[in-house]
Design an enzyme around this catalytic site. Structure first.
Site, PDB file in Angstrom:
ATOM      1  N   HIS A  43      -1.345  -5.723   2.144  1.00  0.00           N
ATOM      2  CA  HIS A  43      -2.377  -6.496   2.202  1.00  0.00           C
ATOM      3  C   HIS A  43      -2.108  -7.721   1.292  1.00  0.00           C
ATOM      4  CE1 HIS A  43      -5.992  -3.599   2.645  1.00  0.00           C
ATOM      5  NE2 HIS A  43      -5.834  -4.507   3.491  1.00  0.00           N
ATOM      6  N   CYS A  48      -7.774  -2.032   8.470  1.00  0.00           N
ATOM      7  CA  CYS A  48      -6.529  -1.865   7.764  1.00  0.00           C
ATOM      8  C   CYS A  48      -6.374  -0.399   7.552  1.00  0.00           C
ATOM      9  CB  CYS A  48      -6.453  -2.038   6.403  1.00  0.00           C
ATOM     10  SG  CYS A  48      -7.064  -4.251   6.427  1.00  0.00           S
ATOM     11  N   GLU A  52       0.434  -1.456  -0.083  1.00  0.00           N
ATOM     12  CA  GLU A  52       0.269  -0.396   0.128  1.00  0.00           C
ATOM     13  C   GLU A  52       0.821   1.135   0.129  1.00  0.00           C
ATOM     14  OE1 GLU A  52      -3.071  -0.073  -0.846  1.00  0.00           O
ATOM     15  OE2 GLU A  52      -3.296  -2.074  -0.112  1.00  0.00           O
TER      16      GLU A  52
END
Length: 201
Positions: free
Chosen positions: A166, A142, A79
């Site tokens: 992830h 998250c 991410e």
């Protein structure tokens, strides 16, 4: 010896397991001179951040790597961005369902991950593990945890690298999910090991 905090989440959304926590538990305590501190987190807004911050305050970490399940994704996702908002249609594990709620008043609208996301993706691909840079960590727990880690680092430990990974479902989770993608636990653990090495090199 360098020290890395690595987190995984408890099961949520009706699942019996969460591959993020299962993979984190299987990591060794030391990886080539890097000491790992493994931290399970609840899938709960607020509480997850509080536990993360309390642990970050206990020691000087060189990096914090948070890991979470993203069912439906086909690869390891590094991410790139965390945004300062909680917003979800699905309640967390304690029934909280924030809508357009600011995570931290007075903080920036977002942060970029300070993990070397592109270098990590290249290293994963060299190991024949599918990986991509993702530009959205969502607005569920998250992202809540990723933003918390990056905000803490920006305020207190600017030299500490921080980010979020992830991972897909495990094969056992998709037996009744049609053509949903998955990844073996062995490959996820291998991927996390590469991520830790690359982040601390």
């Amino acid at each position: 010896m360098k020290k890395v905090l690595i987190t995984g989440f408890e099961p949520f959304g009706g699942e019996a397991i969460n591959p993020s926590l299962e993979a984190v538990k299987l990591l060794p305590d030391d990886i080539e001179g890097v000491r790992l501190v493994k931290l399970p987190l609840p899938v709960v807004f607020g509480k997850s951040a509080d536990i993360l911050l309390a642990t970050l305050g206990l020691g000087e970490f060189d990096a914090v790597i948070c890991v979470g399940q993203a069912g439906g994704r086909t690869s390891i996702n590094l991410e790139r961005v965390a945004v300062n908002v909680d917003d979800t249609k699905a309640p967390d594990n304690e029934g909280n369902q924030p809508i357009d709620k600011v995570i931290c008043e007075g903080a920036p609208d977002g942060y970029f991950a300070t993990l070397p996301v592109k270098s990590i993706v290249e290293e994963l691909k060299r190991a024949e593990i599918p990986a991509v840079v993702s530009d959205t960590a969502g607005t569920y727990v998250c992202n809540h945890v990723m933003f918390t880690a990056l905000h803490y680092a920006a305020k207190h430990r600017p030299e500490m690298k921080a980010g979020f990974v992830h991972i897909p479902y495990l094969p056992a989770q998709v037996l009744d999910k049609g053509n949903a993608p998955s990844m073996s636990l062995e490959n996820i653990v291998k991927a996390l090991t590469i991520i830790i090495k690359t982040a601390t090199s």
